[in-house]
Write a protein that holds these residues in place. Structure first.
Motif, PDB file in Angstrom:
ATOM      1  N   GLY A  80       0.785  -1.222   0.000  1.00 47.48           N
ATOM      2  CA  GLY A  80       0.000   0.000   0.000  1.00 47.48           C
ATOM      3  C   GLY A  80       0.823   1.281   0.000  1.00 47.48           C
ATOM      4  N   PRO A  81       1.836   1.416   0.882  1.00 48.03           N
ATOM      5  CA  PRO A  81       2.615   2.659   0.918  1.00 48.03           C
ATOM      6  C   PRO A  81       3.260   3.000  -0.419  1.00 48.03           C
ATOM      7  N   GLU A  82       3.883   2.030  -1.049  1.00 45.95           N
ATOM      8  CA  GLU A  82       4.533   2.279  -2.345  1.00 45.95           C
ATOM      9  C   GLU A  82       3.504   2.570  -3.426  1.00 45.95           C
ATOM     10  N   LEU A  83       2.360   1.886  -3.385  1.00 45.72           N
ATOM     11  CA  LEU A  83       1.333   2.064  -4.408  1.00 45.72           C
ATOM     12  C   LEU A  83       0.887   3.515  -4.486  1.00 45.72           C
ATOM     13  N   VAL A  84       0.605   4.124  -3.339  1.00 45.79           N
ATOM     14  CA  VAL A  84       0.082   5.490  -3.312  1.00 45.79           C
ATOM     15  C   VAL A  84       1.205   6.520  -3.315  1.00 45.79           C
ATOM     16  N   PHE A  85       2.123   6.410  -2.357  1.00 46.36           N
ATOM     17  CA  PHE A  85       3.136   7.457  -2.227  1.00 46.36           C
ATOM     18  C   PHE A  85       4.245   7.328  -3.266  1.00 46.36           C
ATOM     19  N   GLY A  86       4.426   6.141  -3.845  1.00 47.44           N
ATOM     20  CA  GLY A  86       5.373   6.028  -4.948  1.00 47.44           C
ATOM     21  C   GLY A  86       4.946   6.892  -6.122  1.00 47.44           C
ATOM     22  N   ARG A  87       3.650   6.909  -6.421  1.00 47.75           N
ATOM     23  CA  ARG A  87       3.135   7.760  -7.497  1.00 47.75           C
ATOM     24  C   ARG A  87       3.292   9.242  -7.140  1.00 47.75           C
ATOM     25  N   LEU A  88       2.960   9.613  -5.910  1.00 46.96           N
ATOM     26  CA  LEU A  88       3.068  11.020  -5.507  1.00 46.96           C
ATOM     27  C   LEU A  88       4.527  11.475  -5.475  1.00 46.96           C
ATOM     28  N   TRP A  89       5.426  10.586  -5.099  1.00 42.59           N
ATOM     29  CA  TRP A  89       6.857  10.909  -5.075  1.00 42.59           C
ATOM     30  C   TRP A  89       7.340  11.344  -6.459  1.00 42.59           C
ATOM     31  N   GLN A  90       6.853  10.655  -7.481  1.00 41.17           N
ATOM     32  CA  GLN A  90       7.250  10.999  -8.834  1.00 41.17           C
ATOM     33  C   GLN A  90       6.524  12.246  -9.345  1.00 41.17           C
ATOM     34  N   GLU A  91       5.224  12.345  -9.092  1.00 40.75           N
ATOM     35  CA  GLU A  91       4.447  13.434  -9.682  1.00 40.75           C
ATOM     36  C   GLU A  91       4.694  14.779  -8.998  1.00 40.75           C
ATOM     37  N   THR A  92       5.171  14.773  -7.754  1.00 37.44           N
ATOM     38  CA  THR A  92       5.563  16.043  -7.116  1.00 37.44           C
ATOM     39  C   THR A  92       6.966  16.472  -7.538  1.00 37.44           C
ATOM     40  N   GLY A  93       7.696  15.592  -8.228  1.00 39.31           N
ATOM     41  CA  GLY A  93       9.034  15.928  -8.691  1.00 39.31           C
ATOM     42  C   GLY A  93      10.147  15.544  -7.735  1.00 39.31           C
ATOM     43  N   CYS A  94       9.805  14.956  -6.587  1.00 35.78           N
ATOM     44  CA  CYS A  94      10.835  14.633  -5.594  1.00 35.78           C
ATOM     45  C   CYS A  94      11.890  13.688  -6.161  1.00 35.78           C
ATOM     46  N   GLY A  95      11.438  12.624  -6.825  1.00 35.31           N
ATOM     47  CA  GLY A  95      12.380  11.661  -7.367  1.00 35.31           C
ATOM     48  C   GLY A  95      13.266  12.267  -8.437  1.00 35.31           C
ATOM     49  N   ASP A  96      12.679  13.016  -9.377  1.00 36.32           N
ATOM     50  CA  ASP A  96      13.449  13.615 -10.474  1.00 36.32           C
ATOM     51  C   ASP A  96      14.460  14.630  -9.958  1.00 36.32           C
ATOM     52  N   VAL A  97      14.065  15.453  -9.000  1.00 35.79           N
ATOM     53  CA  VAL A  97      14.966  16.471  -8.464  1.00 35.79           C
ATOM     54  C   VAL A  97      16.173  15.824  -7.795  1.00 35.79           C
ATOM     55  N   LEU A  98      15.933  14.799  -6.982  1.00 37.01           N
ATOM     56  CA  LEU A  98      17.047  14.131  -6.313  1.00 37.01           C
ATOM     57  C   LEU A  98      17.991  13.485  -7.316  1.00 37.01           C
ATOM     58  N   ARG A  99      17.429  12.812  -8.310  1.00 33.18           N
ATOM     59  CA  ARG A  99      18.280  12.147  -9.291  1.00 33.18           C
ATOM     60  C   ARG A  99      19.111  13.141 -10.090  1.00 33.18           C
ATOM     61  N   SER A 100      18.543  14.317 -10.391  1.00 30.95           N
ATOM     62  CA  SER A 100      19.314  15.317 -11.146  1.00 30.95           C
ATOM     63  C   SER A 100      20.467  15.866 -10.320  1.00 30.95           C
ATOM     64  N   LEU A 101      20.265  16.049  -9.013  1.00 30.70           N
ATOM     65  CA  LEU A 101      21.327  16.560  -8.155  1.00 30.70           C
ATOM     66  C   LEU A 101      22.371  15.489  -7.845  1.00 30.70           C
ATOM     67  N   LEU A 102      22.013  14.231  -8.051  1.00 30.25           N
ATOM     68  CA  LEU A 102      22.939  13.126  -7.803  1.00 30.25           C
ATOM     69  C   LEU A 102      23.660  12.672  -9.066  1.00 30.25           C
ATOM     70  N   ALA A 103      23.373  13.314 -10.192  1.00 27.84           N
ATOM     71  CA  ALA A 103      23.863  12.827 -11.481  1.00 27.84           C
ATOM     72  C   ALA A 103      25.382  12.721 -11.539  1.00 27.84           C
ATOM     73  N   ASP A 104      26.099  13.661 -10.910  1.00 24.85           N
ATOM     74  CA  ASP A 104      27.560  13.647 -10.989  1.00 24.85           C
ATOM     75  C   ASP A 104      28.209  13.069  -9.738  1.00 24.85           C
ATOM     76  N   ARG A 105      27.429  12.366  -8.927  1.00 26.12           N
ATOM     77  CA  ARG A 105      27.964  11.742  -7.712  1.00 26.12           C
ATOM     78  C   ARG A 105      27.904  10.227  -7.841  1.00 26.12           C
ATOM     79  N   ASP A 106      28.919   9.556  -7.315  1.00 26.67           N
ATOM     80  CA  ASP A 106      28.953   8.097  -7.359  1.00 26.67           C
ATOM     81  C   ASP A 106      29.105   7.562  -5.941  1.00 26.67           C
TER      82      ASP A 106
END
Length: 545
Positions: A80-106
């Motif tokens: 249940g948690p991933e089903l609902v908040f996984g979608r909101l995590w992406q649609e609010t931009g949280c996931g994309d923003v973090l990945r863009s700031l992590l792009a040059d980090r390993d």
């Protein structure tokens, strides 16, 4: 293929029919006449037919065996948690923003997944990162299966690290999220700001953990001061952290400066509580051309206490509808040498204040009968006492009368061109910030905080900010669809309870989805997701993995 009921004369008959296409049109074709309805239902014909068909249905066989307790659970995971908040995590931009700031980090592991896991944990059960490290094994969270506690600590430190002097990664994330969502929300026209304190069991980092005025009534513990900015729709925009000994009056101007320089917000009206007001703060706001609505300390500000409240201007009544009843207010405007005040009296609060004072005075009279020493440590009692003149303490009627003048009263200072009624209504929205802090401390309990570095502490607390973003997004979507707003604990319980169960029968495995709780349907509709099927056959390759 289905059962059809047809009435012939006084009786009803059952037929096994199928849909077919003949001559370019759909027709129902009778396969078999089963007989009169009452006779068929009193026999075992239908039960035998269903049982015979079920023997050839893998889905029916597995489900019926599982519900009879004949199939043990190989694994159960909450979905249940991933089903609902996984979608909101992406649609609010949280996931994309973090990945863009992590792009040059390993880092050697997926930091975005660690942060998401921590935010999800904060929403569902909260607590320490150590607890989250074991908790996530009971959930299906794609990409988080192998994450460790050590990786969680590294992710929190990355969130809170300084990217330049006086600027942290959390700042960059907030600003990127604001830009990501701004096309949907428009320009920020009003910003609500307030602060609270969070205490530590330990020292609380190198500089953040300090002793100061504790709003949690833990003055003996180190603490940090947390500030949050909301927009006009109560959405979290930005957060701020200061050492625990920071005075509220020093926090507002840095917030305004960041909103101007980093968020590009120039004309937003700043709304803040009475703890933020000072001559220097007001001068700074006016020098920057910033509109403001600030609460005033009625009792300690001489001009307000002696002149503004006593002004004989006519008060305008205002009734504000609420979910439970109404709020009756009386509002008047007072202008002194260009300084604009709005005085408001809440009649319901005035009654509560009077009742609280009457109860306190009754207790004071009992204490007076026990002797003066019983009063020494109680500041609430002392404000009603006359100075002792050799006969011990007595209740001062003048002080009681003076205190009653402030019943249900609050005073605002503003430089806006809004009407007094608009000023009051806008200030009342500041309550949303206080509710956000309540959620952060209770529903999304930010404590306990065990981290030792300033960076990790910032990251840990920032995950609560992200959790507030997702929680607000969910509630807004429910409200926009006119769906009932459930109790948060019911949301948590139903999401955690919604699970997938892995079972095995005859050497073949399947995933079964449990029945949804009462809030799952509106939550899924609000998030724009659908429930997975009740039965899923697992491929051989997936079983081997």
């Amino acid at each position: 293929m289905f059962i059809r009921v047809k009435k012939i004369g006084p009786y009803e008959y059952l037929y096994l029919v199928e849909n077919a296409r003949e001559g370019g049109r759909h027709v129902q074709r009778v396969i078999k006449a089963l007989g009169r309805r009452d006779a068929v239902e009193n026999s075992d014909l239908l039960d035998g037919l269903i049982a015979s068909a079920a023997r050839h249905s893998r889905r029916s066989i597995v489900l019926s065996s599982f519900y009879r307790g004949e199939l043990p659970e190989l694994r159960r995971r909450s979905i249940g948690p991933e089903l609902v908040f996984g979608r909101l995590w992406q649609e609010t931009g949280c996931g994309d923003v973090l990945r863009s700031l992590l792009a040059d980090r390993d880092f050697g592991f997926d930091v975005e997944r660690v942060v998401y896991l921590t935010v999800l944990h904060r929403l569902m059960v909260s607590g320490s990162d150590r607890h989250a490290a074991g908790w996530h094994q009971r959930l299906r969270i794609p990409g988080a299966e192998a994450l460790t506690l050590k990786q969680a600590y590294k992710a929190m430190a990355w969130l809170g690290e300084e990217v330049e002097p006086g600027r942290c990664m959390t700042d960059a994330i907030e600003e990127a999220l604001y830009r990501h969502r701004q096309p949907l929300f428009g320009e920020l026209s009003v910003a609500f700001f307030d602060t609270t304190s969070l205490y530590f069991e330990g020292k609380g980092g190198a500089t953040l953990g300090q002793r100061g005025f504790s709003k949690d009534y833990r003055p003996q513990l180190h603490q940090v001061v947390l500030g949050i900015v909301l927009d006009g729709q109560d959405r979290p925009i930005a957060s701020f952290l200061w050492p625990g000994n920071t005075a509220d009056v020093t926090t507002l101007l840095p917030v305004v400066e960041r909103l101007r320089t980093r968020f590009g917000i120039g004309r937003a009206c700043i709304v803040a509580d009475r703890g933020m007001i000072s001559a220097a703060t007001i001068a700074g706001l006016e020098a920057r051309g910033i509109d403001y609505i600030l609460g005033v300390r009625e009792r300690s500000t001489a001009e307000v206490r002696s002149t503004v409240i006593e002004d004989d201007g006519v008060a305008v009544p205002l009734t504000i509808p609420r979910q439970k009843g109404e709020t009756d207010l009386a509002i008047k405007e007072v202008v002194l040498a260009g300084r604009r005040y709005v005085v408001c009296r809440n009649e319901e609060q005035a009654r509560k204040d009077a009742e609280a004072r009457a109860s306190l005075l009754a207790g004071l009279e009992r204490k007076l009968a026990q002797g003066d020493k019983a009063l020494v440590g109680n500041t609430g009692y002392r404000r009603f006492l006359a100075d002792p003149k050799g006969e011990g303490f007595t209740i001062d009627p003048a002080k009681v009368e003076a205190d009653a003048e402030f019943d249900g009263l609050f005073v605002l200072r503003t430089n806006t061109k809004l009407t007094p009624l608009q000023v009051v209504l806008r200030y009342r929205n500041l309550l949303a910030v206080e509710q956000g802090f309540l959620a952060a401390k209770t529903l999304l309990a930010t404590r306990p905080i065990f981290h030792r570095t300033d960076a990790a502490i910032r990251g840990h607390i920032f995950c609560t900010f992200l959790a507030l973003v997702l929680r607000k997004e969910l509630m807004d979507r429910l409200e926009a669809r006119h769906l009932a707003l459930p109790e948060w604990q019911q949301v948590v319980d139903d999401l955690i309870d919604l699970s997938e169960v892995e079972v095995e029968q005859d050497g073949r495995r399947a995933l079964l989805r449990t029945a949804p709780g009462p809030t799952i349907d509106p939550l899924c509709r609000a998030a724009g997701v659908t429930l997975p099927p009740i039965f899923q056959e697992l491929p051989r390759a997936e079983i081997a993995a």
